[in-house]
Design a protein around this motif. Structure first.
Motif: not given
Length: 273
Positions: A2-9, A36-39
């Motif tokens: 599973i790939k999970v995204g989050f914002q930031g470092k 926006l890039s996450i969305i």
């Protein structure tokens, strides 16, 4: 996997939210520089899920993330609350009296307003995110520069914690949505998030709220927001108890159509416990 995204470092509270939400599950975390890039990555199915902040107990709704639901094909499949403890971080050997500038995300600066008011000699400077602020002051290696961020980011960048727990509210908490591209609903879902654009008629909002009351459905949140690209026109975000498979809930949606230009179910999920 599973790939999970989050914002930031590494070390942001979004990173913390991912670790807590997917605890004991094998995942690949993917960092993004902005929401926006996450969305777009979620919409294009480049990642399976993402954790995005939507509300804070101190500063309220995080409108820039809520508003993505208006015109993007994303769906909330869960929620998670993260206790936000902000810490004053500096380079090795720095002391509180050395600081002249402190960097952090704008939301965090707002959450630490009392601390900033008490230390007028320290200039608050908005930065990309909390962990990036720590990374920046480490790179500068200047005792006059500090950051407001998590203990996790201080540990990751091997920095000095000058003061702990400096946010104004000691119960400061951020609510995150776990979003995905699919309309995914867990079996025991008991909370629904929606948005409504009402007809410009007297009593439209009253009539919708009356429908929920008549069906004995508990409302949890009601918030108005300007509609993007529409001057002084508004939509309403509404959270309430229930599951979209409940007959009671299905009847509510049928009835509210009479008073709406449109509505969207943002997600049906299990409430955070």
């Amino acid at each position: 996997m599973i790939k999970v995204g989050f914002q930031g470092k590494h070390g942001t509270f979004s990173d913390v939210a991912v670790d807590e939400y997917f605890v004991n599950r094998e995942i690949e975390k993917v960092s993004f520089s902005n929401f926006l890039s996450i969305i777009k990555a979620v919409e294009n199915e480049e990642i399976d899920y993402a954790l995005i902040p939507v509300e804070n107990t101190t500063t309220g709704i995080i409108s820039r993330t809520y508003d993505f639901f208006f015109d993007h094909d994303i769906y909330a499949t869960g929620e998670h609350n993260v206790r936000i403890i902000e810490n004053l971080i500096g380079v090795k050997g720095a002391k509180l009296e050395d600081l002249k500038e402190v960097y952090s995300h704008p939301e965090v600066l707002g959450q630490c307003q009392n601390f900033l008011n008490e230390h007028k000699n320290i200039k608050p400077i908005a930065y990309q995110d909390t962990a990036a602020s720590v990374e920046y002051i480490k790179k500068m290696n200047d005792k006059s520069k500090g950051a407001l961020a998590s203990l996790k980011s201080a540990e990751y960048y091997n920095m000095e914690v000058l003061l702990e727990d400096v946010q104004t509210s000691k119960t400061n908490t951020t609510r995150f949505f776990c979003i995905t591209h699919k309309k995914e609903t867990v079996v025991n879902a008991d909370k629904i998030s929606t948005m409504f654009i009402l007809k410009h008629e007297a009593g439209s909002l009253y009539n919708i709220l009356k429908i929920f009351a008549e069906k004995n459905i508990n409302l949890l949140k009601l918030e108005s927001r300007p509609i993007p690209d529409k001057n002084f026109e508004y939509l309403f975000y509404l959270d309430f108890d229930g599951n979209i498979e409940d007959e009671n809930v299905k009847e509510v949606f049928k009835k509210v159509e009479d008073y709406c230009i449109s509505y969207k179910i943002m997600g049906c999920y299990r409430r955070y416990r």
